[in-house]
Design a protein around this motif. Structure first.
Motif, PDB file in Angstrom:
ATOM      1  N   ARG A  11       0.829  -1.203   0.000  1.00  0.00           N
ATOM      2  CA  ARG A  11       0.000   0.000   0.000  1.00  0.00           C
ATOM      3  C   ARG A  11       0.863   1.252   0.000  1.00  0.00           C
ATOM      4  O   ARG A  11       1.869   1.325   0.663  1.00  0.00           O
ATOM      5  N   HIS A  12       0.398   2.252  -0.721  1.00  0.00           N
ATOM      6  CA  HIS A  12       1.078   3.540  -0.774  1.00  0.00           C
ATOM      7  C   HIS A  12       0.429   4.470   0.244  1.00  0.00           C
ATOM      8  O   HIS A  12      -0.785   4.575   0.293  1.00  0.00           O
ATOM      9  N   ARG A  13       1.216   5.111   1.069  1.00  0.00           N
ATOM     10  CA  ARG A  13       0.706   6.038   2.076  1.00  0.00           C
ATOM     11  C   ARG A  13       1.270   7.416   1.765  1.00  0.00           C
ATOM     12  O   ARG A  13       2.345   7.751   2.229  1.00  0.00           O
ATOM     13  N   PRO A  14       0.545   8.208   1.006  1.00  0.00           N
ATOM     14  CA  PRO A  14       1.104   9.474   0.556  1.00  0.00           C
ATOM     15  C   PRO A  14       1.337  10.504   1.648  1.00  0.00           C
ATOM     16  O   PRO A  14       2.142  11.391   1.501  1.00  0.00           O
ATOM     17  N   GLU A  15       0.636  10.381   2.770  1.00  0.00           N
ATOM     18  CA  GLU A  15       0.734  11.421   3.791  1.00  0.00           C
ATOM     19  C   GLU A  15       1.887  11.234   4.764  1.00  0.00           C
ATOM     20  O   GLU A  15       2.436  12.200   5.260  1.00  0.00           O
ATOM     21  N   VAL A  20       4.812   1.935  12.255  1.00  0.00           N
ATOM     22  CA  VAL A  20       5.856   0.908  12.338  1.00  0.00           C
ATOM     23  C   VAL A  20       7.152   1.443  11.720  1.00  0.00           C
ATOM     24  O   VAL A  20       8.236   1.311  12.302  1.00  0.00           O
ATOM     25  N   GLN A  21       7.048   2.073  10.553  1.00  0.00           N
ATOM     26  CA  GLN A  21       8.232   2.628   9.897  1.00  0.00           C
ATOM     27  C   GLN A  21       8.850   3.735  10.736  1.00  0.00           C
ATOM     28  O   GLN A  21      10.083   3.791  10.890  1.00  0.00           O
ATOM     29  N   ALA A  22       8.019   4.611  11.282  1.00  0.00           N
ATOM     30  CA  ALA A  22       8.535   5.700  12.112  1.00  0.00           C
ATOM     31  C   ALA A  22       9.215   5.157  13.364  1.00  0.00           C
ATOM     32  O   ALA A  22      10.308   5.613  13.741  1.00  0.00           O
ATOM     33  N   GLY A  88       5.345  -0.201   1.333  1.00  0.00           N
ATOM     34  CA  GLY A  88       5.552   0.963   0.491  1.00  0.00           C
ATOM     35  C   GLY A  88       5.937   2.176   1.321  1.00  0.00           C
ATOM     36  O   GLY A  88       6.093   2.100   2.534  1.00  0.00           O
ATOM     37  N   VAL A  89       6.075   3.294   0.652  1.00  0.00           N
ATOM     38  CA  VAL A  89       6.480   4.536   1.310  1.00  0.00           C
ATOM     39  C   VAL A  89       5.703   5.696   0.700  1.00  0.00           C
ATOM     40  O   VAL A  89       5.218   5.605  -0.424  1.00  0.00           O
ATOM     41  N   PRO A  90       5.639   6.801   1.434  1.00  0.00           N
ATOM     42  CA  PRO A  90       4.987   7.976   0.854  1.00  0.00           C
ATOM     43  C   PRO A  90       5.855   8.578  -0.244  1.00  0.00           C
ATOM     44  O   PRO A  90       7.049   8.272  -0.347  1.00  0.00           O
ATOM     45  N   ALA A  91       5.263   9.426  -1.049  1.00  0.00           N
ATOM     46  CA  ALA A  91       6.032  10.152  -2.054  1.00  0.00           C
ATOM     47  C   ALA A  91       7.095  10.973  -1.336  1.00  0.00           C
ATOM     48  O   ALA A  91       6.913  11.367  -0.187  1.00  0.00           O
ATOM     49  N   ARG A 169       6.136  13.543   8.818  1.00  0.00           N
ATOM     50  CA  ARG A 169       5.913  12.263   8.134  1.00  0.00           C
ATOM     51  C   ARG A 169       6.619  11.106   8.833  1.00  0.00           C
ATOM     52  O   ARG A 169       6.250   9.961   8.675  1.00  0.00           O
ATOM     53  N   ILE A 170       7.656  11.418   9.626  1.00  0.00           N
ATOM     54  CA  ILE A 170       8.401  10.370  10.321  1.00  0.00           C
ATOM     55  C   ILE A 170       8.170  10.455  11.831  1.00  0.00           C
ATOM     56  O   ILE A 170       8.894   9.902  12.637  1.00  0.00           O
ATOM     57  N   GLY A 171       7.132  11.190  12.220  1.00  0.00           N
ATOM     58  CA  GLY A 171       6.703  11.192  13.613  1.00  0.00           C
ATOM     59  C   GLY A 171       7.162  12.352  14.459  1.00  0.00           C
ATOM     60  O   GLY A 171       6.896  12.383  15.656  1.00  0.00           O
TER      61      GLY A 171
END
Length: 177
Positions: A11-15, A20-22, A88-91, A169-171
């Motif tokens: 899934r793409h998360r544009p925002e 979990v990634q953060a 996936g990752v945001p733009a 975007r990274i918290g």
């Protein structure tokens, strides 16, 4: 879906990045601080051994911690890579500012994964199998410092010059923009 070698197929998360990634990003930051803080003990314990002197017990403990944290850091980076490929990752921040900027962003992120995983591999080989590879480990560390400097500079540029809330975007919730 963003393009690039590590854009992901899920899934793409544009925002923003997922929680979990953060979380994994900031765990890596904390582990890197621990690695930097304990790295001097590696040099000291090996130097004392080379000249036939007794190693400091604190340095020996820090040496072991450096090795174990390095293995943990490598495992977290592999997990991060797997999750990135799945979710996936945001733009890229400042999306629409140019294909060259987006490519550069992708290359820097890919370089982080390659360098950090290679650091763990070379550190393990140097510690447990063949010490001469430690020279490669040191070179990779210097490359990592350059990547971190560029990464932090870009984050600050986005926050204070572009004012595009990239850090959110990274918290990071900055009190002013």
């Amino acid at each position: 879906m963003t393009s690039g070698p590590l854009a992901g197929r899920g899934r793409h998360r544009p925002e923003a990045y997922t929680w979990v990634q953060a979380t994994m990003h900031w765990i890596v930051v904390a582990l890197l601080i621990a690695q930097y803080s304990t790295s001097g003990a590696i040099v000291r314990t090996h130097s004392m051994h080379t000249i036939g002197q007794k190693q400091n017990p604190t340095d020996l403990l820090l040496h072991v911690l450096h090795n174990r944290v390095g293995l943990l850091l490598t495992a977290v980076m592999i997990a991060r890579l797997a999750y990135r490929l799945w979710a996936g990752v945001p733009a890229p921040a400042g999306h629409g500012k140019g294909a060259a900027t987006a490519r550069l962003t992708g290359l820097v992120h890919a370089a982080f994964y390659v360098v950090l995983i290679a650091e763990g591999f070379t550190g393990a080989v140097a510690s447990y199998f063949w010490w001469p590879v430690s020279a490669v480990h040191v070179v990779l560390f210097k490359v990592l410092l350059g990547l971190m400097a560029a990464h932090v500079a870009a984050a600050l540029w986005h926050q204070f010059v572009l004012r595009d809330a990239a850090l959110q975007r990274i918290g990071v919730r900055w009190p002013f923009r």
